[in-house]
Design a protein around this motif. Structure first.
Motif, PDB file in Angstrom:
ATOM      1  N   GLY A  63       0.820  -1.201   0.000  1.00  0.00           N
ATOM      2  CA  GLY A  63       0.000   0.000   0.000  1.00  0.00           C
ATOM      3  C   GLY A  63       0.859   1.258   0.000  1.00  0.00           C
ATOM      4  O   GLY A  63       2.013   1.255  -0.428  1.00  0.00           O
ATOM      5  N   GLN A  74      -3.185  -1.257  -4.371  1.00  0.00           N
ATOM      6  CA  GLN A  74      -2.309  -0.518  -3.468  1.00  0.00           C
ATOM      7  C   GLN A  74      -2.154   0.953  -3.870  1.00  0.00           C
ATOM      8  O   GLN A  74      -1.447   1.703  -3.206  1.00  0.00           O
ATOM      9  CB  GLN A  74      -0.918  -1.169  -3.441  1.00  0.00           C
ATOM     10  CG  GLN A  74      -0.935  -2.632  -3.039  1.00  0.00           C
ATOM     11  CD  GLN A  74       0.468  -3.204  -2.939  1.00  0.00           C
ATOM     12  OE1 GLN A  74       1.191  -2.956  -1.985  1.00  0.00           O
ATOM     13  NE2 GLN A  74       0.862  -3.973  -3.948  1.00  0.00           N
ATOM     14  N   THR A  84      -1.492  -2.287   4.816  1.00  0.00           N
ATOM     15  CA  THR A  84      -0.516  -1.246   4.503  1.00  0.00           C
ATOM     16  C   THR A  84       0.599  -1.293   5.543  1.00  0.00           C
ATOM     17  O   THR A  84       0.338  -1.348   6.743  1.00  0.00           O
ATOM     18  CB  THR A  84      -1.157   0.156   4.494  1.00  0.00           C
ATOM     19  OG1 THR A  84      -1.730   0.429   5.784  1.00  0.00           O
ATOM     20  CG2 THR A  84      -2.251   0.249   3.439  1.00  0.00           C
TER      21      THR A  84
END
Length: 332
Positions: A63, A74, A84
Motif C-alpha cells: 500500500g 495498493q 498497509t
C-alpha cells in the motif's frame, strides 16, 4: 488451416512475426488452439526443454503508493481493503528467503509498492540480499519501482541478479491505465537496470480493455527492450480499483496470448504471473506448453493456487522443475 508448426520453425530460424501473423495468433480459431500450442512448445522446448522455473514473491512494502494505476489495489485511488505497511526489516526478508529455499524456488522476488525506493529502503534490501546470497545462494529479483542509476548500481553490487519493472501495457493504451507516470518512465527504468548490469525483467497485464493490436505491440516492445524475463499477468480485477468489474478474458484467449509472447520472444523466459488461477482456470497446465516459468504461492494482494497443487500440476505434465541448488552442508 494455418500451419502453426511451420511458423514456429520459421521463428527458430530467426523470423520475427509480422503484425498480421501476430494478430492471427490472437485470432486463432479455438479448434486450432492445440496446434498453435504445439508450435509454441516446439519453440519453448528448443530453448528450455521440459524445464520449468519457479519464482516466489515477498510483498516487502504494501500500500502507501502515490501512483494511480487503475489495476492496483495498493494505489492512491484504490479503496480496496489491503494491508498497509512500510518496508519490512532485514530479518523478514531473510525468513522469506529461507522459505523460498526450503521449497527449492529458483528466484526470490523482493517487491515493494511505491513510485520508487528511498535510499533507506535500498539499504535494507542491499543488506538482506548480501546475506541471502551467502546463506542460500538464491537468485534474487527486486521490484522496487522507478530506479535511479546509483540505486541500480548498489543493487547490482549487493548481488541482486534481476530487476523487474513492467511496461504493463502498450504505449498508446498507457494513459488509460495511469497518468501519474509515463510509459517512457517505465522504459527508462528498464534501460537503467540494463546499464547497471542487472538482468532486465519486464512484462504486461492483459485484460485491461486494450485491443489485440495493443497486445501485439506489448510483445514487440519487450522484444525491442530485450527483456530476459517476461511475466505475463492476466487482470484479476479487484473491487475498489478503477478496473473493478472488468472481465474481458477467457482461458482460451489467455493461451493464445501466451503463445504470442513465445512466438514473438522465442529465447526468453515467459512467466505466467498474476491472474493465472482466475483466468486460465482448468486450462492452467496448457499454458506451460508456451511459458516456462510460474510464480508459486501468493501474489502481492491476491492469493495464488495452493503450492501443492502447483507441484502436482508440474509432475502430472512430466515437466522438470529447475530447482535452486541445495545449500552447502551445515549452512542452513
Amino acid at each position: 488451416m494455418a500451419n502453426w508448426l511451420h511458423l514456429a520453425e520459421q521463428v527458430l530460424d530467426g523470423h520475427e512475426l509480422t503484425d498480421e501473423e501476430a494478430l492471427a495468433i490472437l485470432d486463432c480459431p479455438d479448434e486450432e488452439l492445440l496446434l498453435l500450442l504445439q508450435g509454441a512448445y516446439r519453440i519453448r522446448s528448443a530453448y528450455y526443454g521440459n524445464k520449468v522455473k519457479l519464482n516466489m514473491i515477498i510483498n516487502a512494502k504494501s500500500g502507501l503508493c502515490p501512483e494511480n494505476c487503475g489495476y492496483c489495489s495498493q494505489s492512491a485511488v484504490a479503496t480496496a481493503p489491503v494491508k498497509t505497511y512500510k518496508m519490512v526489516d532485514k530479518e523478514t526478508l531473510l525468513r522469506g528467503a529461507e522459505e523460498a529455499h526450503r521449497l527449492r524456488i529458483g528466484t526470490y522476488c523482493i517487491v515493494a509498492s511505491g513510485r520508487g525506493p528511498s535510499d533507506k529502503e535500498i539499504d535494507t534490501v542491499v543488506s538482506a540480499v548480501k546475506e541471502i546470497k551467502e546463506r542460500f545462494g538464491l537468485k534474487v529479483c527486486a521490484c522496487l519501482g522507478i530506479l535511479k542509476p546509483e540505486q541500480a548500481a548498489r543493487l547490482k553490487e549487493a548481488g541482486v541478479d534481476r530487476y523487474n519493472h513492467n511496461i504493463n501495457t502498450s504505449k498508446q493504451h498507457h494513459p488509460n491505465i495511469t497518468t501519474s507516470h509515463t510509459y517512457d518512465d517505465r522504459v527508462r527504468t528498464v534501460e537503467t537496470v540494463k546499464e547497471a548490469g542487472l538482468s532486465p525483467c519486464s512484462g504486461v497485464i492483459v485484460g485491461m480493455k486494450e485491443t489485440k493490436r495493443d497486445v501485439v505491440e506489448m510483445a514487440r516492445s519487450l522484444r525491442a527492450l530485450d527483456a530476459d524475463s517476461i511475466p505475463v499477468n492476466f487482470l484479476h480485477a479487484i473491487d475498489g480499483t478503477p478496473l473493478a468489474g472488468t472481465n474481458e478474458l477467457n482461458p482460451r484467449y489467455c493461451l493464445k496470448v501466451l503463445a504470442l509472447f513465445r512466438y514473438m520472444n522465442p529465447t526468453k523466459e515467459i512467466r505466467i504471473a498474476g491472474g493465472r488461477e482466475v483466468n486460465l482456470r482448468s486450462l492452467q497446465p496448457l499454458g506451460l506448453y508456451a511459458a516456462n516459468s510460474i510464480f508459486v504461492g501468493d501474489y502481492l494482494t491476491t492469493a495464488g493456487q495452493e503450492k501443492a497443487a502447483d507441484y502436482q500440476m508440474l509432475e502430472d505434465l512430466g515437466f522438470e522443475i529447475e530447482f535452486a541448488p541445495a545449500p552447502p552442508a551445515g549452512v542452513v
